[in-house]
Design a protein around this motif. Structure first.
Motif, PDB file in Angstrom:
ATOM      1  N   HIS B 128     -16.961 -14.892  21.986  1.00 54.98           N
ATOM      2  CA  HIS B 128     -16.971 -16.347  21.916  1.00 54.98           C
ATOM      3  C   HIS B 128     -15.565 -16.899  22.156  1.00 54.98           C
ATOM      4  O   HIS B 128     -15.346 -17.833  22.915  1.00 54.98           O
ATOM      5  CB  HIS B 128     -17.457 -16.744  20.528  1.00 54.98           C
ATOM      6  CG  HIS B 128     -18.137 -18.052  20.482  1.00 54.98           C
ATOM      7  ND1 HIS B 128     -19.320 -18.297  21.155  1.00 54.98           N
ATOM      8  CD2 HIS B 128     -17.805 -19.208  19.870  1.00 54.98           C
ATOM      9  CE1 HIS B 128     -19.674 -19.531  20.940  1.00 54.98           C
ATOM     10  NE2 HIS B 128     -18.776 -20.109  20.162  1.00 54.98           N
ATOM     11  N   ALA B 132     -14.063 -19.139  25.100  1.00 52.65           N
ATOM     12  CA  ALA B 132     -13.409 -20.417  24.802  1.00 52.65           C
ATOM     13  C   ALA B 132     -12.024 -20.471  25.442  1.00 52.65           C
ATOM     14  O   ALA B 132     -11.622 -21.483  26.028  1.00 52.65           O
ATOM     15  CB  ALA B 132     -13.308 -20.602  23.293  1.00 52.65           C
ATOM     16  N   ASN B 204     -11.478 -33.518  26.840  1.00 52.44           N
ATOM     17  CA  ASN B 204     -11.824 -33.321  25.428  1.00 52.44           C
ATOM     18  C   ASN B 204     -11.265 -34.489  24.635  1.00 52.44           C
ATOM     19  O   ASN B 204     -10.649 -34.335  23.614  1.00 52.44           O
ATOM     20  CB  ASN B 204     -11.275 -31.998  24.900  1.00 52.44           C
ATOM     21  CG  ASN B 204      -9.817 -31.824  25.183  1.00 52.44           C
ATOM     22  OD1 ASN B 204      -9.188 -32.697  25.787  1.00 52.44           O
ATOM     23  ND2 ASN B 204      -9.253 -30.730  24.741  1.00 52.44           N
ATOM     24  N   GLU B 330     -19.372 -26.792  22.838  1.00 58.07           N
ATOM     25  CA  GLU B 330     -18.193 -26.257  22.135  1.00 58.07           C
ATOM     26  C   GLU B 330     -17.461 -27.386  21.416  1.00 58.07           C
ATOM     27  O   GLU B 330     -17.053 -27.251  20.264  1.00 58.07           O
ATOM     28  CB  GLU B 330     -17.288 -25.607  23.189  1.00 58.07           C
ATOM     29  CG  GLU B 330     -16.200 -24.766  22.628  1.00 58.07           C
ATOM     30  CD  GLU B 330     -16.719 -23.411  22.160  1.00 58.07           C
ATOM     31  OE1 GLU B 330     -15.867 -22.588  21.926  1.00 58.07           O
ATOM     32  OE2 GLU B 330     -17.935 -23.199  22.002  1.00 58.07           O
ATOM     33  N   GLU B 331     -17.312 -28.512  22.092  1.00 55.21           N
ATOM     34  CA  GLU B 331     -16.622 -29.659  21.488  1.00 55.21           C
ATOM     35  C   GLU B 331     -17.411 -30.231  20.313  1.00 55.21           C
ATOM     36  O   GLU B 331     -16.841 -30.857  19.422  1.00 55.21           O
ATOM     37  CB  GLU B 331     -16.384 -30.747  22.540  1.00 55.21           C
ATOM     38  CG  GLU B 331     -15.176 -30.444  23.413  1.00 55.21           C
ATOM     39  CD  GLU B 331     -15.073 -31.343  24.622  1.00 55.21           C
ATOM     40  OE1 GLU B 331     -15.931 -32.227  24.797  1.00 55.21           O
ATOM     41  OE2 GLU B 331     -14.114 -31.162  25.387  1.00 55.21           O
ATOM     42  N   HIS B 332     -18.726 -30.008  20.340  1.00 55.13           N
ATOM     43  CA  HIS B 332     -19.551 -30.449  19.207  1.00 55.13           C
ATOM     44  C   HIS B 332     -19.589 -29.384  18.115  1.00 55.13           C
ATOM     45  O   HIS B 332     -20.376 -29.484  17.186  1.00 55.13           O
ATOM     46  CB  HIS B 332     -20.978 -30.753  19.680  1.00 55.13           C
ATOM     47  CG  HIS B 332     -21.125 -32.075  20.349  1.00 55.13           C
ATOM     48  ND1 HIS B 332     -20.728 -32.305  21.644  1.00 55.13           N
ATOM     49  CD2 HIS B 332     -21.591 -33.272  19.899  1.00 55.13           C
ATOM     50  CE1 HIS B 332     -20.963 -33.563  21.968  1.00 55.13           C
ATOM     51  NE2 HIS B 332     -21.473 -34.168  20.925  1.00 55.13           N
ATOM     52  N   LYS B 333     -18.789 -28.347  18.254  1.00 57.77           N
ATOM     53  CA  LYS B 333     -18.724 -27.206  17.326  1.00 57.77           C
ATOM     54  C   LYS B 333     -20.084 -26.502  17.204  1.00 57.77           C
ATOM     55  O   LYS B 333     -20.451 -25.990  16.145  1.00 57.77           O
ATOM     56  CB  LYS B 333     -18.269 -27.657  15.925  1.00 57.77           C
ATOM     57  CG  LYS B 333     -17.003 -28.496  15.928  1.00 57.77           C
ATOM     58  CD  LYS B 333     -15.867 -27.764  15.267  1.00 57.77           C
ATOM     59  CE  LYS B 333     -14.596 -28.580  15.210  1.00 57.77           C
ATOM     60  NZ  LYS B 333     -14.115 -29.015  16.524  1.00 57.77           N
ATOM     61  N   ARG B 335     -23.331 -24.084  19.354  1.00 54.62           N
ATOM     62  CA  ARG B 335     -23.446 -22.813  20.057  1.00 54.62           C
ATOM     63  C   ARG B 335     -24.469 -22.948  21.184  1.00 54.62           C
ATOM     64  O   ARG B 335     -25.454 -23.673  21.043  1.00 54.62           O
ATOM     65  CB  ARG B 335     -23.955 -21.736  19.097  1.00 54.62           C
ATOM     66  CG  ARG B 335     -22.886 -20.867  18.571  1.00 54.62           C
ATOM     67  CD  ARG B 335     -23.413 -20.016  17.448  1.00 54.62           C
ATOM     68  NE  ARG B 335     -22.348 -19.182  16.933  1.00 54.62           N
ATOM     69  CZ  ARG B 335     -21.936 -18.053  17.507  1.00 54.62           C
ATOM     70  NH1 ARG B 335     -22.528 -17.609  18.591  1.00 54.62           N
ATOM     71  NH2 ARG B 335     -20.947 -17.361  16.987  1.00 54.62           N
ATOM     72  N   PRO B 353     -24.167 -28.349  14.590  1.00 53.15           N
ATOM     73  CA  PRO B 353     -23.957 -28.444  13.145  1.00 53.15           C
ATOM     74  C   PRO B 353     -24.297 -29.841  12.631  1.00 53.15           C
ATOM     75  O   PRO B 353     -24.170 -30.821  13.361  1.00 53.15           O
ATOM     76  CB  PRO B 353     -22.465 -28.152  12.989  1.00 53.15           C
ATOM     77  CG  PRO B 353     -21.871 -28.454  14.304  1.00 53.15           C
ATOM     78  CD  PRO B 353     -22.923 -28.211  15.337  1.00 53.15           C
TER      79      PRO B 353
END
Lengths: 123, 355
Positions: B128, B132, B204, B330-333, B335, B353
């Motif tokens: 991961h 990233a 971002n 990814e920016e929204h944390k 997967r 999340p």
């Protein structure tokens, strides 16, 4: 009829030339290759209706130039052009009404023409 | 002198004493008694007397001897019992030790399983992180490239605008001119779409605190791509009843589901189905988009989020869609996961999340 005056600041001469060539019919185009020259023009010219500036330029970037210019002439409408996507700095300038709009390069001159609110003035 | 065993000794002594008694008592009786009849009587009594004495002696000997034997036997039995108890106790101890060992074994097995799980998690985290990192450096690179392309593109667009104005003023209307300016325009549009995609890939900077209703977003996307969905494709929605809104960027999440739904519909040749399932779990919400299209080959599965990776026909895709999707998630944390089998279909899983 007097054509409204627009100042365009960009460090790329070709962009300045094309801008002038495409919009000089409708507007009186003033151009500057840097923020410093741009500020000189701002100081020495009356009745500038709108200022469009590139974002990334050496010595002084677009936002810095517009901030300095707005201190001298706060009534002019300011616009930013950038080859990058919108950044925090540009967003901040939009939020604080320092600039009216942000155009992304390659810019559509028709869109800019539509956006700029500079009516022709009678003598 | 050799040591005789008790049984020999007593037999010898009996023989000796018996013989001596018979010889000497007979001799003595003959000397003092003359009457033959009386002698016979006395000898009979003497015989009885001998038998009595020896019987008494036998009794005493046997009694003593048996008593010893019995004591020994009892002692032996006691010993045996003690030994049995001891063995029982030891067995119990052993059983307890065995149980403990088994318990420890189970614990070790459990620990082993935990370790294995941690290892898999670590490996996942590593891949991961690698992904990233790759995307981050690609982002910086692409932002630079986009900027550098945009300037010359600006010349072309400015030049084209000038030319179009010139033709208009000079009243030059010609099929060839329209064809040429049109092709330049299409070229600019195509490059612009790619550069704009590259810019989105590296961005971002936007707000992630909007309230996002994922069901609403999915329905919007289905409406938007409605005309692109072929007639043979059926879409079924299995939405969770209690799906909460999540914090994020509504526009970007639209982009995510548009990309995934368009990919799913493009993967289906003529007829097929797309299933959209949402689930509400403890810390996150899950969205699954499953199609029964052509699937992705195992070797390609790892590359689907790489920028410019595409298996679509030229002009159909820029190869940036899933790279951008990956970055947004990814920016929204969250997967983003893909599971696919050639000719069976692809499943895309998104985890977002709750806070």
């Amino acid at each position: 009829m007097i054509k409204p005056k627009i100042l365009y600041v960009d460090d790329e001469p070709l962009n300045l030339m094309l801008f002038r060539a495409n919009l000089s019919k409708k507007y009186e185009i003033l151009t500057a290759e840097s923020g410093i020259t741009g500020l000189e023009i701002i100081r020495n010219t009356c009745d500038i209706c709108a200022v469009i500036s590139d974002m990334r330029m050496p010595y002084m970037d677009g936002i810095e130039f517009i901030k300095a210019s707005a201190r001298i002439k706060p009534n002019i409408s300011y616009y930013i052009l950038s080859g990058f996507d919108i950044s925090d700095e540009i967003q901040e300038a939009l939020d604080s009404m320092l600039i009216r709009k942000y155009f992304r390069k390659p810019f559509n001159l028709k869109e800019i023409d539509k956006e700029i609110d500079c009516p022709e003035q009678s003598n | 002198m050799p040591k005789f065993k008790f049984e020999y000794k007593i037999t010898l002594a009996y023989l000796l004493i018996g013989s001596l008694w018979i010889i000497f008592s007979d001799k003595f009786l003959i000397t003092i008694i003359d009457d033959i009849d009386f002698l016979t009587d006395v000898q009979t009594y003497k015989g009885w007397f001998y038998v009595l004495i020896t019987a008494l002696l036998f009794f005493l000997f046997l009694k003593r001897h048996l008593k010893d034997l019995r004591t020994t036997k009892k002692e032996l039995e006691n010993h045996k019992n003690n030994l049995q108890n001891l063995v029982l106790e030891k067995t119990k101890d052993l059983d307890a030790a065995f149980e403990q060992l088994e318990k420890k074994n189970k614990e070790i097995n459990l620990k082993n399983q935990e370790l294995e799980k941690t290892l898999t998690e670590l490996k996942e985290a590593e891949s991961h992180l690698l992904q990233a990192e790759k995307m981050a450096s690609i982002g910086i690179l692409t932002a630079g490239i986009a900027h550098e392309i945009n300037n010359p593109l600006n010349y072309i667009l400015g030049g084209l605008t000038g030319l179009q104005q010139y033709f208009e003023e000079e009243k030059i209307e010609n099929e060839k001119v329209t064809l040429f300016t049109g092709s330049i325009e299409t070229g600019i549009e195509r490059v612009n779409a790619i550069v704009s995609g590259l810019n989105k890939l590296s961005r971002n900077k936007e707000a992630f605190d909007e309230e996002c209703d994922v069901h609403d977003i999915i329905d919007n996307c289905l409406n938007i791509i409605g005309n692109r969905l072929k007639n043979g494709i059926s879409v079924s929605r299995h939405f969770a009843k209690d799906l909460p809104v999540v914090k994020g960027n509504v526009g970007q999440l639209h982009q995510v589901f548009l990309n995934i739904l368009v990919n799913a519909s493009q993967a289906i040749p003529d007829k097929g189905k797309i299933e959209i399932t949402t689930k509400n779990e403890k810390d996150a919400i899950f969205i699954e988009v499953k199609d029964n299209g052509c699937g992705i080959e195992q070797g390609d599965l790892k590359k689907v989020t790489d920028p410019f990776f595409t298996t679509k026909e030229p002009g159909e895709g820029t190869g940036l869609g899933l790279a951008i999707t990956y970055n947004i998630i990814e920016e929204h944390k969250g997967r983003l996961e893909f599971e696919s089998e050639v000719d069976k279909g692809t499943t895309v899983r998104i985890e977002l999340p709750k806070s």
